[in-house]
Structure formats: structure tokens, C-alpha cells
Design a protein around this motif. Sequence first.
Motif, mmCIF file in Angstrom:
data_model
loop_
_atom_site.group_PDB
_atom_site.id
_atom_site.type_symbol
_atom_site.label_atom_id
_atom_site.label_comp_id
_atom_site.label_asym_id
_atom_site.label_seq_id
_atom_site.Cartn_x
_atom_site.Cartn_y
_atom_site.Cartn_z
ATOM 1 N N GLU A 20 27.494 42.455 59.594
ATOM 2 C CA GLU A 20 26.628 41.409 60.108
ATOM 3 C C GLU A 20 26.508 40.335 59.030
ATOM 4 N N VAL A 21 25.985 39.185 59.405
ATOM 5 C CA VAL A 21 25.865 38.097 58.430
ATOM 6 C C VAL A 21 24.942 38.507 57.284
ATOM 7 N N GLY A 22 25.311 38.051 56.080
ATOM 8 C CA GLY A 22 24.449 38.246 54.916
ATOM 9 C C GLY A 22 24.485 39.626 54.301
ATOM 10 N N GLN A 23 25.290 40.540 54.830
ATOM 11 C CA GLN A 23 25.328 41.892 54.274
ATOM 12 C C GLN A 23 26.146 41.923 52.979
ATOM 13 N N TYR A 24 26.058 43.032 52.277
ATOM 14 C CA TYR A 24 26.795 43.165 51.023
ATOM 15 C C TYR A 24 27.485 44.517 50.962
ATOM 16 N N VAL A 25 28.445 44.631 50.062
ATOM 17 C CA VAL A 25 29.178 45.876 49.842
ATOM 18 C C VAL A 25 29.170 46.196 48.350
ATOM 19 N N PHE A 26 29.408 47.452 48.034
ATOM 20 C CA PHE A 26 29.661 47.864 46.660
ATOM 21 C C PHE A 26 31.160 48.087 46.517
ATOM 22 N N MET A 27 31.722 47.578 45.432
ATOM 23 C CA MET A 27 33.162 47.660 45.222
ATOM 24 C C MET A 27 33.485 48.365 43.913
ATOM 25 N N PRO A 77 45.670 45.592 42.633
ATOM 26 C CA PRO A 77 44.955 46.848 42.351
ATOM 27 C C PRO A 77 44.390 47.481 43.615
ATOM 28 N N LYS A 78 44.240 48.792 43.595
ATOM 29 C CA LYS A 78 43.570 49.492 44.694
ATOM 30 C C LYS A 78 42.066 49.259 44.580
ATOM 31 N N MET A 79 41.435 49.106 45.720
ATOM 32 C CA MET A 79 39.998 48.878 45.753
ATOM 33 C C MET A 79 39.328 49.920 46.634
ATOM 34 N N ALA A 80 38.105 50.287 46.269
ATOM 35 C CA ALA A 80 37.265 51.154 47.105
ATOM 36 C C ALA A 80 36.028 50.353 47.490
ATOM 37 N N VAL A 81 35.637 50.462 48.764
ATOM 38 C CA VAL A 81 34.522 49.677 49.279
ATOM 39 C C VAL A 81 33.505 50.600 49.944
ATOM 40 N N ASP A 82 32.258 50.467 49.555
ATOM 41 C CA ASP A 82 31.160 51.230 50.162
ATOM 42 C C ASP A 82 30.219 50.254 50.851
ATOM 43 N N GLY A 83 30.000 50.438 52.116
ATOM 44 C CA GLY A 83 29.112 49.545 52.850
ATOM 45 C C GLY A 83 29.692 49.225 54.211
ATOM 46 N N PRO A 84 29.179 48.199 54.881
ATOM 47 C CA PRO A 84 28.213 47.212 54.380
ATOM 48 C C PRO A 84 26.769 47.699 54.478
ATOM 49 N N PHE A 85 25.898 47.035 53.708
ATOM 50 C CA PHE A 85 24.487 47.353 53.681
ATOM 51 C C PHE A 85 23.676 46.130 54.092
ATOM 52 N N GLY A 86 22.549 46.391 54.763
ATOM 53 C CA GLY A 86 21.724 45.321 55.294
ATOM 54 C C GLY A 86 20.896 44.632 54.232
ATOM 55 N N THR A 87 20.617 43.367 54.475
ATOM 56 C CA THR A 87 19.763 42.576 53.602
ATOM 57 C C THR A 87 18.826 41.726 54.454
ATOM 58 N N ALA A 88 17.990 40.959 53.780
ATOM 59 C CA ALA A 88 17.053 40.082 54.482
ATOM 60 C C ALA A 88 17.773 39.042 55.331
ATOM 61 N N SER A 89 18.974 38.623 54.897
ATOM 62 C CA SER A 89 19.696 37.562 55.596
ATOM 63 C C SER A 89 20.135 37.962 56.997
ATOM 64 N N GLU A 90 20.105 39.243 57.304
ATOM 65 C CA GLU A 90 20.455 39.679 58.659
ATOM 66 C C GLU A 90 19.521 39.072 59.702
ATOM 67 N N ASP A 91 18.306 38.735 59.290
ATOM 68 C CA ASP A 91 17.300 38.240 60.238
ATOM 69 C C ASP A 91 17.384 36.736 60.468
ATOM 70 N N VAL A 92 18.399 36.087 59.914
ATOM 71 C CA VAL A 92 18.422 34.633 59.913
ATOM 72 C C VAL A 92 18.416 34.038 61.316
#
Length: 566
Positions: A316-323, A379-394
Amino acid sequence: MGNFAANEGLSIFVILVWLGINAFLFVHFYIVFLDERFYYTRVLLGHALSWARAPAACLNFNCMLILLPVCRNLLSFLRGTIQCCSRTAARQLDRNITFHKLVAYMIALHTAIHIIAHLFNFERFMNAQLDGNASDINYVLSQIGNGDNRSFLNPIRTNDTTIVMFTTIAGLTGVVITLALILIITSSMEVIRRSYFEVFWFTHHLFVVFFIGLVLHGVGRIVRGQTVTSLENHKPNECEKYFEQWGKNGSHCQYPEFAGNPPMTWKWVVAPMFLYLCERLIRFIRSQQKVVITKVVMHPSKTLELQMKKKGFKMEVGQYVFMQCPSISQLEWHPFTLTSAPEEDHFSVHIRIVGDWTERLYKACGGDKSEFQDAWKLPKMAVDGPFGTASEDVFRYEAVVLVGAGIGVTPFASILKSVWYKHVQENADIFTKKIYFYWLCPETQAFEWFADLLQSLEGQMGEKDMSDFLSYNIYLTRWKDKEVPQAAHLRVHHEAENDPITGLKQKTLYGKPNWDTEFSTIAAKHPGSKVGVFLCGPPVLGEQLAKQCIAHSESGVKFIFNKENF
């Protein structure tokens, strides 16, 4: 007051409840150890016993809470669950890191009280054991259990007290817990976390040692009280003054029997520890899923853009991931806001090269090379997420104010892209009618990558006759010394159709916004509306905007403040 309650009411309520529980536990357990069972323990230690046990109970409670705010998947699940019922409650989950820090401060406070009280206890235990005066009740109590060592009260069982702290489970684990906590707290300071992130990252994982030591700390049952059975034939209030005749023929007072309190900490922390283990298991499973880098873009402002694909990835918009990049570090995970829109067939992040990890990623992706890089060399990448943030409510507000500072503009890239896609799609229903966008940058180079997106949106919205939908203001907050000669050039070209810095029709403004004027103007244009204010930027700017949201409630307008927290 109503606007203050709308923005901060629930947060203050949660904090007051948390402080109230801490106060209740402290007072309750202080009183518990004034009970008759611990009469003789208090003869040895005085009120330092209660001063040691009361903060221990608060430590158990706060250690139960400390892991929950960092269970990202749990918070995302809760946010999605309660968002349909209460937007205000969902917003509180966006302050998880702030609450995590508050709980950590409370743990540090109660640890200090607990340690100081036990230092007094240790000295009194030691003096009682070394006294050697048989006519002193403290010495008599300390000698109980010397034969079979089953019913002792004084845990110091020998005259050699130099190493007693390291020969008991409570003493050894206490030292380990304290050292781990000191390292965790000191490495979490802002200056360390920003300048030496790896130090912060690795020392923060000493929480594993901390929790193991915490669970084992009470196994030795070093805090002891009189048993219930012993109280039936030995009343402390009556027998204390006859301590020299205890156990002798004709005495109605037998030697008191003592037993340690069973360890209780594990009951407090077992549930959050299980939840956190589940959290780490989910993260591990996600980290093993294949991620394909489809495109790498090197922006002039030394900002790296990675476009990636991953099976089953939905955002969703505004979410983030850990890489994570295993070739750089097997343990380090870093958060990055997604800059792509949900409507796109890939997800992307923009990474500003500001530290060791980002610098190595920049080089691994060929950022320091001029020739084209083959896909198999990336390089190989690992991605965890996405996770919700305040921007989801925009898109839940009729009017929206977006404020980004520097690279903090990244979550709004996703929002602005999604806005465009929603408008070009037929029958797209969007509740938001107006977006006010403010971007504050300290240097001209920071404009380079995002200005391209704004130029594209500016042109496309002009073609669709949507120019009034997005109002954007770009501020250059300061000049670097080497950029001063450019000022004269920009002044000469300021009257040109397009801005000489960004290439946009909207001219770049210099200095910082007058937020009081800006909020007053917005309030006048949207009477009777709820205006969502979203910030991704430094805490100082957050404090300014939060105050403005509370202050401007003209014509029934409510400004609801939301801030990104990582």
C-alpha cells in the motif's frame, strides 16, 4: 482542547495507564514485603527489602512490554484489524518506537533503584554474617541453616564475602544483566546510532543475554521469608525478643524456618518472548524468498534506486520494507520506504548513500563504475515486509498536507504516483480532493531525483486539467559554501518560465515555510473538514507541525498529525 484531544488524547491516555500500572505495582509489592512472612528479613535488611522488590515487579511488567513494539508483523496485523474501527487507535501503533524507548527508560530507572537497594542489602547481609556476636539477633538469624543449609535466611553462608556476588545465581546473572543493559542503552544514543549503526545493531542484540539472565535471576531464591507452617508455631512479634532461647528446652519459640520465593519473571515474559520468536521465524522465512533486482538507477545526488520483484509481494502507499544484503552483512537489516505505487508491477526504494552499509551496497550495484552491469553480477537481496505506516491513511482525508525533509520525501513519491494512477484509471473513486505538498531540502543536489517525478506529474496533471488538485512548495533551506556562486546565476534566471533548480513551473522558495501562515490558509480553504498532516522528517520539525495542528482549529477544521517512525 478538542483538537489537542483528537491528536494526543489517546496517546496521553495510554501513557497515563502505563504509568498508573507501574505506580500500582511498585506500591503493591512494596506493601507485600511488609507482610509478617518477611518480618525477620526486614530485621536484617530494613525497608531496603521492599525498595528492592517493588522495582523488580515493575521490571517484570516493563520487560513484558519491551519486545511488543518491535514485533513489526504483529503491529501490521493489529493496524489492519483495528483501522476499520478506529483510525485514532491505529495511529497509536505508528508510535511504537517512541513507546519502546519510554519502556526502556523505565527499565533503566527501576534497574538503578533495584541495584542500589540490593547494594544496601548485600552490605547488611555481610555485616550480619561477620558480626560474630551471639547476643545480636542479626547474627543469630544469619546462623540459621548452617547445619543442613536448607532453611537459611542470610544468603551469605561463609565468612569469605569477596566473591559471594559471583558465586550465587542471582549475583552472577545480576552482573551480566546490568552490563548488557548498559551496553544496549549507551549504544542506542542518537550519536552512536547514526554514526556507528553497526555498533548499535550488534549490541542491541544483547537483549537475548538480558532476557536469559532475567529469567534465571530468581532461580536461586535469594529473597527468603518465613514459611507458613513456621508462622503457626513461631510468631515473630512475640518471639523476636526471646531469640537467645530459640529451640531450647522449655522455650515456646522454635527456630523459624525460611524458604525462598519461587521465580516469577518467566510468567511475565514467556508470552512476549514466544511472540518475538514467531516474529523472527516469519522474518527468516521471508528472507529466504527470492528477490529479483529488475533495474538499478544511479541518481546524480548519490541516491541509489533499486526496482525489484518478489513473488506474492503486495503493498500500500507509504509502506516500508527491511532490506538485507547477505554479501555485505548476514545480520544487518535496514528500513527503507517504498517509493513505488501499488499500481506498478514492481516495488522500488531510493537509498541515499550516507553510511558504511549504503556505501558498500552502492559499490556492489556498480555505482562507482561507468560501464553497464550484468544482472548476474548484482548482489542478492532479502526483503522483509511490507509494513504499515501512518501514510497508509492518506486517502482517508478530504484534504492532505504532506511534508518531507530531504530524503524523507520517499513515502510521498509512492503517494503521488498512486494519486496519478487512481485519476487516470476509469471509475477510480478517490476521497481526497486536495493535496498540499511541502518539500524542504538543505542542498540543491537533493532535488535531482524527485524533481523528475514532479515534472512528470506536473505535465500529466496539466493535460488532464487537474492542476488544482496538487499544490506543491519546494524550499531550499540553506546553501553550502561551494554553492554560493550559483546564487547569482539563479537570481538572474528566476524570472524564467521554469525554475532553474528543479525545472518545474512552481518556483523554488528559499528559507523555511512560515507554518503559521500556511496552516491558517489551509484552514480557511477547508472549513468543517479533517485535514491529515503527514511528516517524514526530523523530530524538531515534527514538534513544530504537531503544535500547529493543535493551534489551528479555525472554522471547525481539525488537523490530524501523523509522523513516520522507524
